[in-house]
Design a protein around this motif. Structure first.
Motif, PDB file in Angstrom:
ATOM      1  N   LYS A 134      -2.092 -43.794 -27.477  1.00  0.00           N
ATOM      2  CA  LYS A 134      -3.602 -44.062 -27.328  1.00  0.00           C
ATOM      3  C   LYS A 134      -4.300 -42.830 -27.618  1.00  0.00           C
ATOM      4  CE  LYS A 134      -2.897 -41.902 -22.771  1.00  0.00           C
ATOM      5  NZ  LYS A 134      -2.625 -42.190 -21.224  1.00  0.00           N
ATOM      6  N   ALA A 135      -5.673 -42.865 -27.654  1.00  0.00           N
ATOM      7  CA  ALA A 135      -6.496 -41.793 -28.397  1.00  0.00           C
ATOM      8  C   ALA A 135      -7.759 -41.652 -27.524  1.00  0.00           C
ATOM      9  CB  ALA A 135      -6.817 -42.209 -29.423  1.00  0.00           C
ATOM     10  N   THR A 136      -8.318 -40.398 -27.635  1.00  0.00           N
ATOM     11  CA  THR A 136      -9.738 -40.227 -26.769  1.00  0.00           C
ATOM     12  C   THR A 136     -10.455 -39.205 -27.493  1.00  0.00           C
ATOM     13  OG1 THR A 136     -10.549 -39.220 -24.710  1.00  0.00           O
ATOM     14  CG2 THR A 136      -8.806 -38.190 -25.525  1.00  0.00           C
ATOM     15  N   THR A 137     -11.598 -38.839 -27.400  1.00  0.00           N
ATOM     16  CA  THR A 137     -12.344 -38.196 -28.099  1.00  0.00           C
ATOM     17  C   THR A 137     -12.866 -37.079 -27.201  1.00  0.00           C
ATOM     18  OG1 THR A 137     -14.580 -39.088 -27.462  1.00  0.00           O
ATOM     19  CG2 THR A 137     -13.578 -40.130 -29.311  1.00  0.00           C
ATOM     20  N   THR A 138     -13.415 -36.009 -27.551  1.00  0.00           N
ATOM     21  CA  THR A 138     -13.772 -34.931 -26.641  1.00  0.00           C
ATOM     22  C   THR A 138     -15.463 -34.931 -26.597  1.00  0.00           C
ATOM     23  OG1 THR A 138     -13.874 -33.244 -28.583  1.00  0.00           O
ATOM     24  CG2 THR A 138     -11.821 -33.509 -26.946  1.00  0.00           C
ATOM     25  N   GLU A 139     -15.914 -36.105 -26.661  1.00  0.00           N
ATOM     26  CA  GLU A 139     -17.371 -36.463 -27.036  1.00  0.00           C
ATOM     27  C   GLU A 139     -18.122 -35.207 -27.738  1.00  0.00           C
ATOM     28  OE1 GLU A 139     -19.020 -38.800 -25.191  1.00  0.00           O
ATOM     29  OE2 GLU A 139     -16.877 -39.598 -24.875  1.00  0.00           O
ATOM     30  N   LYS A 140     -17.511 -35.038 -28.842  1.00  0.00           N
ATOM     31  CA  LYS A 140     -18.121 -33.930 -29.926  1.00  0.00           C
ATOM     32  C   LYS A 140     -18.041 -32.533 -29.472  1.00  0.00           C
ATOM     33  CE  LYS A 140     -20.719 -37.559 -32.404  1.00  0.00           C
ATOM     34  NZ  LYS A 140     -19.941 -37.993 -33.123  1.00  0.00           N
ATOM     35  N   LEU A 141     -17.278 -32.285 -28.325  1.00  0.00           N
ATOM     36  CA  LEU A 141     -17.062 -30.925 -28.094  1.00  0.00           C
ATOM     37  C   LEU A 141     -15.893 -30.248 -28.384  1.00  0.00           C
ATOM     38  CD1 LEU A 141     -17.902 -31.467 -24.114  1.00  0.00           C
ATOM     39  CD2 LEU A 141     -19.477 -30.458 -25.925  1.00  0.00           C
ATOM     40  N   GLY A 142     -15.935 -28.905 -28.698  1.00  0.00           N
ATOM     41  CA  GLY A 142     -14.716 -28.244 -29.191  1.00  0.00           C
ATOM     42  C   GLY A 142     -14.465 -28.572 -30.559  1.00  0.00           C
ATOM     43  N   PHE A 143     -13.389 -27.757 -30.979  1.00  0.00           N
ATOM     44  CA  PHE A 143     -12.862 -27.946 -32.222  1.00  0.00           C
ATOM     45  C   PHE A 143     -12.672 -29.605 -32.698  1.00  0.00           C
ATOM     46  CE2 PHE A 143      -8.463 -27.713 -30.587  1.00  0.00           C
ATOM     47  CZ  PHE A 143      -7.774 -28.600 -31.292  1.00  0.00           C
ATOM     48  N   THR A 144     -11.962 -30.196 -31.860  1.00  0.00           N
ATOM     49  CA  THR A 144     -11.556 -31.620 -32.287  1.00  0.00           C
ATOM     50  C   THR A 144     -13.046 -32.275 -32.270  1.00  0.00           C
ATOM     51  OG1 THR A 144     -11.264 -32.371 -29.799  1.00  0.00           O
ATOM     52  CG2 THR A 144      -9.432 -31.850 -31.119  1.00  0.00           C
ATOM     53  N   GLY A 145     -13.917 -32.064 -31.327  1.00  0.00           N
ATOM     54  CA  GLY A 145     -15.478 -32.853 -31.398  1.00  0.00           C
ATOM     55  C   GLY A 145     -16.117 -32.479 -32.808  1.00  0.00           C
ATOM     56  N   ARG A 146     -15.970 -31.187 -33.296  1.00  0.00           N
ATOM     57  CA  ARG A 146     -16.686 -30.869 -34.350  1.00  0.00           C
ATOM     58  C   ARG A 146     -15.872 -31.345 -35.890  1.00  0.00           C
ATOM     59  NH1 ARG A 146     -16.799 -26.036 -31.375  1.00  0.00           N
ATOM     60  NH2 ARG A 146     -15.088 -25.138 -32.350  1.00  0.00           N
ATOM     61  N   GLY A 147     -14.669 -31.771 -35.310  1.00  0.00           N
ATOM     62  CA  GLY A 147     -13.945 -32.558 -36.852  1.00  0.00           C
ATOM     63  C   GLY A 147     -13.440 -31.559 -37.595  1.00  0.00           C
ATOM     64  N   GLU A 148     -12.824 -30.384 -36.681  1.00  0.00           N
ATOM     65  CA  GLU A 148     -12.133 -29.402 -37.481  1.00  0.00           C
ATOM     66  C   GLU A 148     -10.460 -29.526 -37.581  1.00  0.00           C
ATOM     67  OE1 GLU A 148     -13.270 -25.922 -35.501  1.00  0.00           O
ATOM     68  OE2 GLU A 148     -15.350 -26.221 -35.554  1.00  0.00           O
ATOM     69  N   GLY A 149     -10.105 -30.392 -36.468  1.00  0.00           N
ATOM     70  CA  GLY A 149      -8.718 -30.687 -36.598  1.00  0.00           C
ATOM     71  C   GLY A 149      -8.350 -31.779 -35.369  1.00  0.00           C
ATOM     72  N   LEU A 150      -7.119 -32.044 -35.092  1.00  0.00           N
ATOM     73  CA  LEU A 150      -6.616 -32.855 -34.329  1.00  0.00           C
ATOM     74  C   LEU A 150      -5.694 -32.134 -33.022  1.00  0.00           C
ATOM     75  CD1 LEU A 150      -5.865 -35.905 -36.302  1.00  0.00           C
ATOM     76  CD2 LEU A 150      -7.943 -35.553 -34.816  1.00  0.00           C
ATOM     77  N   ALA A 151      -5.644 -32.803 -31.789  1.00  0.00           N
ATOM     78  CA  ALA A 151      -4.822 -32.335 -30.802  1.00  0.00           C
ATOM     79  C   ALA A 151      -3.991 -33.546 -30.424  1.00  0.00           C
ATOM     80  CB  ALA A 151      -5.454 -31.520 -29.588  1.00  0.00           C
ATOM     81  N   ALA A 152      -2.813 -33.334 -29.880  1.00  0.00           N
ATOM     82  CA  ALA A 152      -2.112 -34.511 -29.302  1.00  0.00           C
ATOM     83  C   ALA A 152      -1.421 -33.982 -28.065  1.00  0.00           C
ATOM     84  CB  ALA A 152      -1.093 -34.974 -30.174  1.00  0.00           C
ATOM     85  N   GLN A 153      -1.239 -34.692 -27.067  1.00  0.00           N
ATOM     86  CA  GLN A 153      -0.390 -34.186 -26.014  1.00  0.00           C
ATOM     87  C   GLN A 153       0.639 -35.339 -25.556  1.00  0.00           C
ATOM     88  OE1 GLN A 153      -3.610 -34.370 -22.777  1.00  0.00           O
ATOM     89  NE2 GLN A 153      -3.633 -32.320 -22.957  1.00  0.00           N
ATOM     90  N   ALA A 154       1.663 -35.283 -25.147  1.00  0.00           N
ATOM     91  CA  ALA A 154       2.555 -36.041 -24.715  1.00  0.00           C
ATOM     92  C   ALA A 154       3.380 -35.989 -23.617  1.00  0.00           C
ATOM     93  CB  ALA A 154       3.777 -36.335 -25.858  1.00  0.00           C
ATOM     94  N   VAL A 155       3.733 -37.097 -22.780  1.00  0.00           N
ATOM     95  CA  VAL A 155       4.388 -36.895 -21.648  1.00  0.00           C
ATOM     96  C   VAL A 155       5.703 -37.754 -21.883  1.00  0.00           C
ATOM     97  CG1 VAL A 155       4.424 -37.233 -19.189  1.00  0.00           C
ATOM     98  CG2 VAL A 155       2.402 -36.460 -19.992  1.00  0.00           C
TER      99      VAL A 155
END
Length: 161
Positions: A134-155
């Protein structure tokens, strides 16, 4: 016996002229930018590997595949995932299920979700239904919101084989 592990990874975007493809969950994803990293920078597979290693009490991917080792330069992260799975199997673990989350404004992964699941589930030794992507945005907040990179989490859930 069961164990739960979580993983997190971040990679910044490369310059558009970098020419490398964006790799997510082992697949090239059409996008105008790739991710910077010593390996193929597959942020989703890296988070997944960290979750697997954590659940098994085996440290993290930096211990197993250090970016100071030139042999991992440009490495295919799915090959590294296969090596992690061998380590888990040797210690009597199997994957019960996994949930992987991409964090960023773009690219949209909906069109690629099923292909991603079909690519990675066999490497984990699970049915496609046991791997959620799945994916989510950060509502244009932070480095992912500014389009500077991507992050991922896994469980992940590991079970004794």
């Amino acid at each position: 016996m069961i164990r739960v592990g979580q993983g997190f990874d971040v990679h910044r975007f490369a310059q558009p002229e970098d020419g490398r493809p964006l790799i997510l969950m082992g697949l090239p994803i059409p996008h105008d930018r790739s991710l910077l990293g010593h390996s193929d920078a597959d942020v989703m597979v890296h988070a997944l590997m960290d979750a697997l290693l954590g659940a098994a009490g085996l440290g993290d991917i930096g211990q197993h595949f250090p970016d100071t080792d030139p042999s991992y330069k440009g490495a295919d992260s799915t090959v590294l995932l296969e090596r992690v799975m061998v380590s888990l199997q040797e210690r009597g673990w199997r994957v019960g299920n996994a949930d992987v989350l991409l964090i960023g404004e773009r690219p949209k992964i909906g069109p690629h979700r099923e292909a991603m699941r079909k690519r990675i589930a066999p490497l984990l030794g699970v049915e496609v239904e046991a791997l959620n992507v799945k994916a989510t945005t950060t509502e244009k907040l932070g480095f992912t919101g500014r389009g500077e990179g991507l992050a991922a989490q896994a469980v992940v859930l590991l079970e004794r084989a």
